[in-house]
Design a protein around this motif. Structure first.
Motif, mmCIF file in Angstrom:
data_model
loop_
_atom_site.group_PDB
_atom_site.id
_atom_site.type_symbol
_atom_site.label_atom_id
_atom_site.label_comp_id
_atom_site.label_asym_id
_atom_site.label_seq_id
_atom_site.Cartn_x
_atom_site.Cartn_y
_atom_site.Cartn_z
ATOM 1 N N VAL A 1 32.678 8.955 27.667
ATOM 2 C CA VAL A 1 32.141 9.521 28.910
ATOM 3 C C VAL A 1 30.673 9.113 29.074
ATOM 4 N N SER A 2 29.946 9.127 27.933
ATOM 5 C CA SER A 2 28.510 8.794 27.998
ATOM 6 C C SER A 2 28.275 7.283 27.968
ATOM 7 N N ASN A 3 29.370 6.507 28.120
ATOM 8 C CA ASN A 3 29.238 5.038 28.140
ATOM 9 C C ASN A 3 28.718 4.445 26.820
ATOM 10 N N ILE A 4 29.111 5.090 25.727
ATOM 11 C CA ILE A 4 28.671 4.591 24.412
ATOM 12 C C ILE A 4 29.897 4.070 23.670
ATOM 13 N N GLU A 5 29.793 2.819 23.225
ATOM 14 C CA GLU A 5 30.928 2.240 22.504
ATOM 15 C C GLU A 5 30.821 2.590 21.016
ATOM 16 N N LEU A 6 31.931 3.007 20.443
ATOM 17 C CA LEU A 6 31.922 3.360 19.009
ATOM 18 C C LEU A 6 32.590 2.232 18.224
ATOM 19 N N ILE A 7 31.855 1.649 17.310
ATOM 20 C CA ILE A 7 32.410 0.543 16.513
ATOM 21 C C ILE A 7 32.625 1.036 15.082
ATOM 22 N N ARG A 8 33.845 0.779 14.575
ATOM 23 C CA ARG A 8 34.137 1.166 13.175
ATOM 24 C C ARG A 8 34.105 -0.096 12.317
ATOM 25 N N ASP A 9 33.255 -0.095 11.346
ATOM 26 C CA ASP A 9 33.157 -1.261 10.448
ATOM 27 C C ASP A 9 33.353 -0.750 9.007
ATOM 28 N N PHE A 10 34.588 -0.379 8.677
ATOM 29 C CA PHE A 10 34.874 0.257 7.390
ATOM 30 C C PHE A 10 35.348 -0.770 6.357
ATOM 31 N N GLU A 11 34.825 -0.624 5.154
ATOM 32 C CA GLU A 11 35.328 -1.480 4.062
ATOM 33 C C GLU A 11 36.557 -0.798 3.466
ATOM 34 N N ASP A 12 37.618 -1.613 3.276
ATOM 35 C CA ASP A 12 38.866 -1.028 2.753
ATOM 36 C C ASP A 12 38.744 -0.696 1.269
#
Ligand code: ADP
Length: 591
Positions: A458-469
């Motif tokens: 809604v706030s126009n913020i992109e959430l990026i997940r950069d998780f190490e397995d």
């Protein structure tokens, strides 16, 4: 934002802001105190070891160096001392022998001297000599053919003896020497003795006056000039045979087994015989090819040195003990002071957190009042409506269905109020952190999945997940770690004005798991960056921020054995990294 969302957010926010709740803070603080104790114990130990090394290694090296130098010079002085004794005794013996030569020589100038002395004359000569020294045994007078023409002494059979073939006679006659002192020998009389022969020219012929001396008497004389009781003196000829010696050391004419060098004429050296090491000093006589040898057991010769060494060692031990004591006292005092300061700082922080709690409780109370007021108003309004329905005066539809629908509205309001109170209760029941092994990727996903992610959209913020397995599990309190992450995500959201990105990253690095929450927000100045973890530091508008989120987050993470790092660039964004230790048992997995 609908009300339930508001509450969800308020509670989530309060969960963090009010981590200052006594139960929650007290435990991390106790843990922190334990860690402080541990940290200071380690620090003290390291400091003490460091100081001991810094003081004792140079002291040790200096002591060894000085001890070595000292040892050398004292040894040298021990040798010089004994050599001086040997030289002085050698000079005295030389002088004794010279005096004896002069005594005999004087007989030629004696008023009673005759070229054909009678037995009485010879007796007079002997008496004359004995007045000078009682070492004289007899005296003889020889003509130039080597025949003893006069004699006085115990061995009367020596009168008339022919000495022309004796070495000493030939030396005296043919080598231009005026006197000759023999080695000690047995001779015709089979008793150790030595002779001094002096020649004198009368007319065209040489005559020889020859006196025998008793080595025992000579040795007693030597003993009187001995300087120290512990010194054993002996006189040895060039062939290594004892000339004068104490009965304890050996016998006259026995082999001494001492190999004394001819040069230098006097010196000292150490030697071992029958497992006893002695210091030996020698000095060659001038009058005869004899050497005077003095011996002293090493412990006596170097007594001074051993005493000095004992004192030096005692002094070093005392200095070392003193250094240990000073180091111990200083570090104890220093550490106690530092620990007190640290504890005071911790207490202050806990007080601040407590104050933060009060503020948060105030915020919470205002929120609760506001939020509970709404359902109460609804309930009050609805009950008024039902009353009006039942009042015939208003002629309103008061069919059971109508009343039931109003009651349902009341029920809704009651449920909402109960929901609020239940969450409050859950919040207030929060207690000490329970650490469990957990997958950090899953926790992060749980925090953002659903509401938070939607809010960000809604706030126009992109959430990026950069998780190490396959990250190893870390020990965390689930509720608290969620609060920390949520607080950081909220801060990141607040920092982004308009559109932007928030990146959640997880990595394994050495023995820790690193969780970074980075944003493309307004960033921070250097000054702000230095103060973000201080309680009550906030740049947010009044009513929006309390400035307690990060300071409490830091306490929580530290209580879990981790820490937080921050990086930021003004107008570019910020990155907060939570670093959590991997438990020892997990360290080797997935390496
Ligand atoms: P609050 O959020 O109540 O202000 P916090 O302790 O969470 O308290 O944050 C303290 C301050 O740190 C914030 O007011 C803000 O100035 C700064 N800060 C925290 N996170 C960020 C971020 N991601 N970007 C920029 N500034 C931040």
């Amino acid at each position: 934002m609908n009300k339930s969302n508001f509450w969800q957010q308020l509670f989530q926010k309060l969960s963090i802001k009010s981590t200052g709740d006594i139960m929650c803070v007290a435990d991390p603080y106790t843990r922190t105190k334990e860690r402080i104790d541990q940290h200071f114990r380690r620090l003290k130990r390291n400091l003490q070891i460091g100081m001991v090394i810094a003081y004792l290694i140079p002291l040790g090296l200096l002591s060894v160096y000085f001890h070595f130098q000292f040892h050398l010079s004292l040894k040298e002085s021990g040798k010089v001392n004994l050599t001086t004794i040997a030289e002085s005794q050698q000079k005295t013996i030389d002088l004794f022998l010279q005096e004896r030569v002069v005594n005999i020589f004087n007989l030629f100038h004696y008023s009673q001297f005759k070229l054909s002395p009678s037995a009485d004359d010879m007796r007079l000569y002997l008496e004359n000599l004995r007045q000078m020294s009682d070492a004289y045994v007899d005296v003889g007078f020889l003509n130039s053919e080597g025949i003893q023409i006069g004699y006085s002494g115990p061995h009367y059979y020596l009168l008339g003896k022919d000495y022309s073939r004796e070495g000493w006679f030939e030396t005296l006659m043919h080598k231009g020497q005026n006197y000759h002192i023999s080695d000690i020998y047995l001779g015709f009389r089979q008793k150790p003795h030595f002779t001094i022969s002096v020649k004198q020219l009368f007319g065209q012929k040489f005559y020889i006056m020859r006196a025998t001396l008793d080595p025992d008497m000579f040795y007693s004389f030597l003993r009187t000039i001995r300087r120290s009781k512990e010194v054993n003196t002996a006189v040895i000829n060039r062939e290594g045979k004892y000339q004068l010696v104490s009965s304890l050391q050996g016998k006259v004419l026995e082999d001494s087994f001492d190999h004394i060098p001819l040069s230098p004429t006097s010196a000292a050296y150490e030697t071992s015989k029958n497992h006893v090491t002695s210091l030996v000093a020698y000095s060659w006589l001038q009058e005869v090819p004899w050497v005077l040898v003095v011996k002293q057991p090493l412990n006596i010769a170097y007594a001074e040195m051993y005493r000095a060494r004992r004192i030096l060692i005692q002094a070093i031990i005392i200095v070392i003990l003193l250094i240990f004591l000073i180091i111990w006292l200083t570090t104890e005092k220093l550490m106690r002071r530092a620990q007190r300061t640290e504890e005071e700082r911790g207490e202050l922080q806990s007080q601040l957190i407590h104050a933060g709690k009060l503020i948060s409780v105030g915020e919470l109370a205002a929120g609760i009042a506001h939020e509970i007021n709404n359902p109460l108003q609804i309930i009050s309004a609805e009950s008024g409506v039902i009353k009006d329905m039942l009042d015939p005066e208003f002629k309103l539809d008061h069919s059971p269905d109508k009343i039931l629908s109003e009651i349902e509205v009341i029920d809704d309001a009651v449920f909402r109020a109960r929901d609020i109170t239940q969450k409050l209760l859950r919040f207030s029941r929060r207690s000490e952190p329970h650490l469990h092994p957990a997958d950090i990727n899953r926790i992060l996903a749980q925090v953002v999945d659903g509401f938070v992610e939607k809010e960000l959209q809604v706030s126009n913020i992109e959430l990026i997940r950069d998780f190490e397995d396959d990250l190893p599990p870390v020990f965390v309190d689930l509720d608290q770690i969620r609060q920390v992450f949520l607080n950081m995500i909220n801060n990141a959201t607040d920092a982004i004005q308009g559109a932007g990105e928030i990146t959640l990253g997880t990595r394994r690095h050495n023995n820790s798991v690193r969780v970074s929450i980075s944003d493309t927000g307004k960033g921070m100045t250097k000054d702000q960056m230095e103060r973000v973890f201080l309680p009550f530091f906030t740049t947010k508008e009044e009513g929006k921020g309390t400035g307690l989120g990060l300071s409490i987050s830091l306490s929580i993470i530290e209580a879990m054995g981790g820490h937080i790092e921050v990086q930021s660039m003004l107008n570019a964004g910020s990155s907060f990294t939570v670093i959590l230790p991997i438990p020892k048992a997990e360290e080797n997995t997935n390496d």
